[in-house]
Write a protein that holds these residues in place. Structure first.
Motif, PDB file in Angstrom:
ATOM      1  N   SER A 179      -1.537  -1.875  -4.224  1.00 38.54           N
ATOM      2  CA  SER A 179      -2.114  -0.585  -4.567  1.00 38.54           C
ATOM      3  C   SER A 179      -1.006   0.451  -4.610  1.00 38.54           C
ATOM      4  O   SER A 179      -0.036   0.371  -3.845  1.00 38.54           O
ATOM      5  N   SER A 180      -1.132   1.428  -5.496  1.00 37.32           N
ATOM      6  CA  SER A 180      -0.089   2.433  -5.689  1.00 37.32           C
ATOM      7  C   SER A 180      -0.335   3.649  -4.798  1.00 37.32           C
ATOM      8  O   SER A 180      -1.165   3.625  -3.883  1.00 37.32           O
ATOM      9  N   LYS A 181       0.366   4.732  -5.085  1.00 34.99           N
ATOM     10  CA  LYS A 181       0.169   5.996  -4.372  1.00 34.99           C
ATOM     11  C   LYS A 181      -1.185   6.600  -4.759  1.00 34.99           C
ATOM     12  O   LYS A 181      -1.718   6.341  -5.842  1.00 34.99           O
ATOM     13  N   ASP A 182      -1.720   7.417  -3.901  1.00 38.38           N
ATOM     14  CA  ASP A 182      -3.015   8.066  -4.156  1.00 38.38           C
ATOM     15  C   ASP A 182      -2.803   9.317  -4.998  1.00 38.38           C
ATOM     16  O   ASP A 182      -2.880  10.443  -4.518  1.00 38.38           O
ATOM     17  N   ARG A 207       0.742   7.101 -11.354  1.00 34.15           N
ATOM     18  CA  ARG A 207       1.013   5.920 -10.540  1.00 34.15           C
ATOM     19  C   ARG A 207       2.101   5.058 -11.193  1.00 34.15           C
ATOM     20  O   ARG A 207       2.407   5.198 -12.367  1.00 34.15           O
ATOM     21  N   GLY A 208       2.653   4.147 -10.420  1.00 35.30           N
ATOM     22  CA  GLY A 208       3.581   3.158 -10.970  1.00 35.30           C
ATOM     23  C   GLY A 208       2.854   1.858 -11.254  1.00 35.30           C
ATOM     24  O   GLY A 208       1.692   1.676 -10.882  1.00 35.30           O
ATOM     25  N   VAL A 245      -5.301  -2.962  -7.361  1.00 36.11           N
ATOM     26  CA  VAL A 245      -6.374  -1.983  -7.259  1.00 36.11           C
ATOM     27  C   VAL A 245      -5.760  -0.579  -7.201  1.00 36.11           C
ATOM     28  O   VAL A 245      -4.831  -0.332  -6.429  1.00 36.11           O
ATOM     29  N   LYS A 246      -6.270   0.313  -8.037  1.00 36.96           N
ATOM     30  CA  LYS A 246      -5.786   1.695  -8.087  1.00 36.96           C
ATOM     31  C   LYS A 246      -4.270   1.740  -8.280  1.00 36.96           C
ATOM     32  O   LYS A 246      -3.538   2.454  -7.592  1.00 36.96           O
ATOM     33  N   ASP A 299       0.845  -1.195   0.000  1.00 38.82           N
ATOM     34  CA  ASP A 299       0.000   0.000   0.000  1.00 38.82           C
ATOM     35  C   ASP A 299       0.881   1.247   0.000  1.00 38.82           C
ATOM     36  O   ASP A 299       1.954   1.267   0.624  1.00 38.82           O
ATOM     37  N   ASP A 300       0.416   2.272  -0.705  1.00 36.11           N
ATOM     38  CA  ASP A 300       1.121   3.551  -0.756  1.00 36.11           C
ATOM     39  C   ASP A 300       2.570   3.374  -1.219  1.00 36.11           C
ATOM     40  O   ASP A 300       3.490   4.007  -0.717  1.00 36.11           O
ATOM     41  N   CYS A 301       2.755   2.495  -2.208  1.00 30.35           N
ATOM     42  CA  CYS A 301       4.055   2.311  -2.845  1.00 30.35           C
ATOM     43  C   CYS A 301       3.893   2.628  -4.329  1.00 30.35           C
ATOM     44  O   CYS A 301       2.941   2.145  -4.972  1.00 30.35           O
TER      45      CYS A 301
END
Length: 406
Positions: A138-141, A147-148, A167-168, A116-118
């Motif tokens: 999940s990537s960064k918001d 995003r990556g 997701v995202k 998360d948040d990577c």
């Protein structure tokens, strides 16, 4: 004995180094050791350069990258990462800041991890015969384009990618990578749920993708099988279910594609002379365009598909794409207007598809603003009733099925 000694080591290093307890434990551990981490927050930016297993005990084992660089970097074969939560990578695209980076390795396992948040999730470069399974990524918001990639394979062969959820994120990428199994994965709110380039002999099976810009897109690839996948609700005016560009010897079978702008997109495929693509037993339902042909696309074998509820069955946006030179037979078309007098399940007359007034928007993007409007529908009806321009013949199914059940 080796595990018990290591557990004591992990606890004792807290008094030796406040800088990075986990890195100290990794450095001190003999090759082949198993580090079982109790619940807690561990500092990231660690490097694993030897065969080693790191396994979280229960919930709450967090490795925090503190928004700097890659959280875990693996440069050795025979490494296992399991039951970890990995958070807060850096945000530099040019450095590919990731939760986990694996390079020049084989026989690794990453499973049951939450990322998360990577920026990037799992980045694999020249990694072979490894297992990536049951992870949530999940990537960064940030905006979609910033995003990556959630999962990236680069020159990585013969891996199993199973039951992961992205997701995202941005994309799941399989580039220059062969012989991989991508099975039972899920993707939502991404850009490309699955993108292949220069990849061959891959198996793509029983994945589910929804609310992405593109479901599955194959480019410059060959000899692969996509079977049993579900792609739904690809978003945007050009949202795509399954795309084929310059690909040869592909099997697209038993997939369901629905609620997309373009169900199956075919661009210069098959690419290699003398080859075919097999598009069989798919359900292509309730899309704006069931099949969209671009550029020269002939020698596809399109059989036993259910094509129903779409606004357009066949779209050809290039005058030279030769859609009529594909082998098309035994498909069910809900727009078929013929009869089956001998009750053999096959229509007595071929199903022929023409382009009428919709040629106007096909070659003029400004007119496409009216696509699906009553005006274009009326023009199409009048053109079929009394053509005021010569309609363009697109394709013919000479043995159309009259039942969805077969």
């Amino acid at each position: 004995m080796k595990f018990l000694a290591l557990a004591f080591l992990l606890l004792s290093v807290t008094t030796l180094s406040a800088k990075n307890v986990l890195q100290d434990a990794i450095d001190r551990a003999p090759e082949g050791s198993i580090l079982k981490l109790p619940a807690g927050v561990y500092k990231g930016s660690v490097v694993i350069d030897k065969p080693l297993s790191i396994i979280g005990e229960g919930e709450g084992v967090i490795i925090d990258g503190e928004d700097k660089g890659t959280v875990i970097k693996v440069t050795s074969s025979y490494v296992t990462l399991k039951n970890l939560k990995i958070i807060n990578s850096g945000n530099r695209h040019e450095k590919v800041d990731a939760a986990i980076s694996v390079s020049d390795a084989s026989q690794c396992e990453i499973s049951h991890c939450t990322i998360d948040d990577c920026l990037f999730g799992i980045d694999m470069q020249m990694v072979h015969n490894s297992l990536i399974a049951d992870n949530y990524i999940s990537s960064k918001d940030v905006a979609l384009g910033l995003r990556g990639d959630g999962l990236r394979l680069w020159y990585s062969n013969d891996n199993i990618i199973r039951a992961n959820s992205l997701v995202k994120s941005r994309d799941m990428v399989i580039w220059y990578s062969h012989g991989n199994e991508i099975v039972d994965n899920y993707g939502k709110n991404n850009r490309y749920s699955l993108h292949f380039m220069y990849a061959g002999k891959n198996l793509i099976k029983n994945n589910k993708y929804e609310l992405n810009s593109v479901g599955i897109f194959f480019m410059y690839s060959q000899d692969s099988i996509a079977i049993g996948n579900v792609v739904k609700s690809s978003q945007g005016a050009t949202g795509m279910g399954i795309g084929l560009k310059d690909v040869s010897n592909f099997t697209i079978k038993d997939n369901t594609v629905l609620y997309c702008a373009q169900g199956i997109y075919i661009d210069r495929s098959p690419f290699e002379p003398g080859t075919h693509n097999w598009i069989e037993n798919n359900k292509i339902l309730y899309n704006s365009e069931a099949m969209h042909f671009h550029s020269l696309s002939e020698n596809n074998i399109i059989k036993n598909n259910i094509i129903a509820g779409n606004i357009e069955d066949i779209v050809n946006d290039s005058r030279g794409s030769k859609t009529n030179e594909n082998e098309i037979a035994f498909n069910y078309w809900d727009n078929y207007e013929g009869f089956d007098r001998n009750n053999d399940g096959i229509g007595d007359t071929p199903h022929k598809v023409y382009q009428y007034a919709d040629q106007l928007w096909m070659y003029d993007s400004d007119v496409k603003f009216f696509y699906g409007s009553p005006v274009i529908s009326l023009f199409n009806f009048l053109a079929k009733l009394a053509p005021f321009t010569k309609p363009l013949f697109l394709m013919e199914d000479d043995k159309p099925r009259v039942s969805k059940i077969f």
